[in-house]
Design an enzyme around this catalytic site. Structure first.
Site, PDB file in Angstrom:
ATOM      1  N   CYS A  16      35.544  10.847  11.214  1.00 40.69           N
ATOM      2  CA  CYS A  16      34.607  11.952  11.387  1.00 40.69           C
ATOM      3  C   CYS A  16      34.929  12.738  12.650  1.00 40.69           C
ATOM      4  CB  CYS A  16      33.167  11.443  11.513  1.00 40.69           C
ATOM      5  SG  CYS A  16      32.602  10.462  10.133  1.00 40.69           S
ATOM      6  N   GLY A  42      37.904  15.111   9.281  1.00 39.13           N
ATOM      7  CA  GLY A  42      37.100  14.800   8.113  1.00 39.13           C
ATOM      8  C   GLY A  42      37.056  15.980   7.171  1.00 39.13           C
ATOM      9  N   ASN A 117      30.435   9.466  14.967  1.00 38.05           N
ATOM     10  CA  ASN A 117      31.864   9.261  14.758  1.00 38.05           C
ATOM     11  C   ASN A 117      32.159   7.799  15.081  1.00 38.05           C
ATOM     12  OD1 ASN A 117      34.643   9.283  14.704  1.00 38.05           O
ATOM     13  ND2 ASN A 117      34.884  10.409  16.610  1.00 38.05           N
ATOM     14  N   GLY A 118      32.580   7.022  14.104  1.00 40.35           N
ATOM     15  CA  GLY A 118      32.886   5.622  14.326  1.00 40.35           C
ATOM     16  C   GLY A 118      32.432   4.768  13.165  1.00 40.35           C
ATOM     17  N   TYR A 257      48.290   9.901  15.939  1.00 39.38           N
ATOM     18  CA  TYR A 257      48.095  10.713  14.736  1.00 39.38           C
ATOM     19  C   TYR A 257      46.760  11.456  14.658  1.00 39.38           C
ATOM     20  CZ  TYR A 257      47.374  11.812   9.774  1.00 39.38           C
ATOM     21  OH  TYR A 257      47.099  12.453   8.597  1.00 39.38           O
ATOM     22  N   SER A 298      52.612  16.102  11.004  1.00 38.46           N
ATOM     23  CA  SER A 298      52.300  15.166  12.080  1.00 38.46           C
ATOM     24  C   SER A 298      53.527  14.574  12.746  1.00 38.46           C
ATOM     25  CB  SER A 298      51.402  14.039  11.549  1.00 38.46           C
ATOM     26  OG  SER A 298      52.028  13.354  10.483  1.00 38.46           O
ATOM     27  N   ASP A 360      58.402  10.048  11.098  1.00 37.25           N
ATOM     28  CA  ASP A 360      57.007  10.116  10.662  1.00 37.25           C
ATOM     29  C   ASP A 360      56.150   9.331  11.650  1.00 37.25           C
ATOM     30  OD1 ASP A 360      54.862  10.875   9.145  1.00 37.25           O
ATOM     31  OD2 ASP A 360      55.438   9.783   7.340  1.00 37.25           O
ATOM     32  N   ASP A 361      54.828   9.525  11.577  1.00 39.70           N
ATOM     33  CA  ASP A 361      53.941   8.881  12.538  1.00 39.70           C
ATOM     34  C   ASP A 361      53.611   7.443  12.165  1.00 39.70           C
ATOM     35  OD1 ASP A 361      51.194   8.954  10.975  1.00 39.70           O
ATOM     36  OD2 ASP A 361      52.125  10.916  10.736  1.00 39.70           O
ATOM     37  N   CYS A 397      41.581  -1.481   9.979  1.00 37.31           N
ATOM     38  CA  CYS A 397      40.698  -1.015  11.043  1.00 37.31           C
ATOM     39  C   CYS A 397      39.253  -1.121  10.577  1.00 37.31           C
ATOM     40  CB  CYS A 397      41.010   0.438  11.421  1.00 37.31           C
ATOM     41  SG  CYS A 397      39.885   1.112  12.663  1.00 37.31           S
ATOM     42  N   CYS A 453      42.540  -0.073  22.138  1.00 31.74           N
ATOM     43  CA  CYS A 453      42.377  -0.795  20.882  1.00 31.74           C
ATOM     44  C   CYS A 453      43.631  -0.539  20.058  1.00 31.74           C
ATOM     45  CB  CYS A 453      41.129  -0.329  20.125  1.00 31.74           C
ATOM     46  SG  CYS A 453      40.953  -1.158  18.517  1.00 31.74           S
TER      47      CYS A 453
END
Length: 485
Positions: A16, A42, A117-118, A257, A298, A360-361, A397, A453
């Site tokens: 988000c 998002g 957001n999260g 990213y 990206s 690429d990422d 994640c 993280c």
């Protein structure tokens, strides 16, 4: 309908983006511009809630910001000098209008809107207890848990009730909340998800990324710090820190990213960091080749860094059309294959007879990388080497990123050689975890907890995963029961 963006279908998707402004003429219009800049965070749905001093006004819809808020009359209906907004890609809760944020409720203290957001990693556990106590939920979003915790808290002031609610949740959150008295912005104690502050004249702005401040002409003041709650109201702005201080662990994938390359995250230019990752990758995994080619869009900054460090020329070997969204043709295998080329096409005259390095990422399932490698071979490349500007993604994640279950992550079930064989590349290499930290200006030490993280790479989760642990336990009990039977 089929998507014609095969490269984006196999990416980790950020959850988000949030944007809020206090005390501005046409606040909702400013929020809409900010959300345009955060659209990459998002693309499933968007919403804005405003407050005119007496009433709250909301408009939420599925789809992009432009299609929702560029329509006649929508912004005019969102009156007031205070507003917050949200762009969504669902990670918890179904894809439905009732889950589109900001969520709003009438509490005993008045209206309460929240944009999140999260991901709350104990939301299901909290929800069950709240329902047992009589709460009635209107959505399946984890964000609504926060509203119910505030509503049922026994503390007297709204701020104390808000703090009480946050002390019960686990996981990652950057929140922008609106009440009749003011605006509240906060980050979880580890600062996993980003949130910044800015000023536009006398107005105060909160946003997921600095690029949203740039778009509306605001000055970037600072980050909202991990564990900080910032309150803005008629008396001014103040900050409280109700949580015990811990070492922050912001998401390192923001640098790889999620964030736009023109954003500043944690004091670092995302574009510069991605170039540095590419340069580190060239040092760690050189290969004799003719061209360095980014996977658009990206992979571009990392590819520039790789080319500059290695001396191998950078070229746009894959050309992307920015004017194709979805096809109007019913899907079939042949049409699906042709649809790929509507969005991305190999620059055949450049690639024919060349040894190419694709940058690429990340690699998630590997299906995208397989298509890209085949595209290069079909265009006449004699060798195709793949270099990835992040370590292998081996773990899911649980902090607001839509990640496949671990068994579907290519790096979780194959070693590097096996991954290279799966995508049909002549060679494959990833930047090391230490190389990634070096690129963001840190040194990852084995004797202390990481500064970021990086759980998707290492499996070192910074918080408890109450809901996931309960699910794993249930799955294990079911598997044991099957074996007994």
């Amino acid at each position: 309908m089929i998507t014609t963006n095969p490269f984006d279908d196999d990416k980790l998707r950020e959850e988000c983006g949030v944007f809020g402004i206090w005390d501005a003429d046409g606040a909702a219009a400013v929020v809409a511009l900010g959300l345009h800049a955060l659209q990459h965070r998002g693309q499933e749905a968007a919403g804005i809630t405003s407050f005119d001093g007496h009433d709250f006004h909301s408009h939420r819809a599925m789809g992009h910001v432009a299609g929702t808020f560029d329509k006649d009359g929508v912004i005019r209906s969102l009156a007031g000098r205070v507003a917050c907004g949200h762009v969504r890609y669902s990670t918890t809760g179904e894809t439905a209008l009732r889950n589109v944020q900001p969520l709003f409720a009438e509490l005993s203290s008045g209206g309460f809107a929240v944009a999140h957001n999260g991901n709350i990693s104990n939301a299901l556990t909290l929800r069950r207890e709240l329902v047992r106590r009589g709460s009635i939920f209107q959505s399946t979003s984890d964000t609504e848990v926060i509203i119910h915790l505030v509503a049922t808290s026994t503390y007297r002031t709204l701020l104390d009730r808000f703090v009480d609610a946050l002390k019960q949740v686990e996981g990652a959150y950057s929140l922008i909340c609106m009440t009749p008295e003011g605006m509240i912005a906060c980050r979880d104690p580890l600062g996993i998800r980003p949130l910044v502050m800015g000023r536009l004249g006398d107005s105060v702005i909160f946003a997921s990324e600095t690029v949203a401040l740039d778009v509306v002409g605001a000055e970037h003041m600072r980050d909202v710090e991990p564990g900080e709650i910032v309150i803005v109201d008629a008396s001014g702005m103040r900050s409280v820190r109700p949580f015990s201080r811990v070492n922050p662990r912001p998401c390192i994938f923001e640098h790889v990213y999620f964030s736009r390359p023109d954003s500043i995250v944690g004091g670092n230019s995302i574009y510069s960091v991605r170039k540095a990752i590419g340069a580190e990758l060239a040092v760690e995994a050189p290969v004799d080749a003719d061209l360095v080619i980014p996977v658009p869009d990206s992979g571009v900054p990392a590819a520039i860094g790789y080319a500059q460090q290695s001396g191998v020329p950078f070229e746009l070997g894959i050309i992307r059309s920015h004017y194709v969204g979805r096809t109007f043709i019913q899907p079939g295998d042949q049409i699906r294959h042709l649809g790929v080329k509507l969005k991305h096409n190999a620059n055949r005259a450049l690639i024919q007879g060349k040894r190419v390095i694709l940058i690429d990422d990340s690699i998630v399932r590997g299906t995208t990388s397989l298509k890209i490698v085949q595209m290069m071979r079909d265009a006449g490349a004699t060798e195709v080497h793949m270099r990835i500007a992040s370590p292998p993604t081996r773990h899911s994640c649980f902090y607001g990123v839509d990640t496949p279950e671990r068994s579907k992550l290519l790096a979780a079930v194959h070693d590097i050689q096996g991954m290279a064989e799966f995508i049909h590349a002549d060679s494959l290499a990833f930047v090391s975890i230490n190389g990634l930290y070096k690129a963001v200006g840190e040194a990852r030490r084995a004797d202390v907890r990481p500064q970021y993280c990086d759980a998707c790479f290492t499996g070192d989760y910074p918080t408890r995963l109450t809901d996931q642990d309960a699910l794993d336990c249930t799955d294990q009990l079911a598997l044991t029961a099957e074996r007994v039977m």
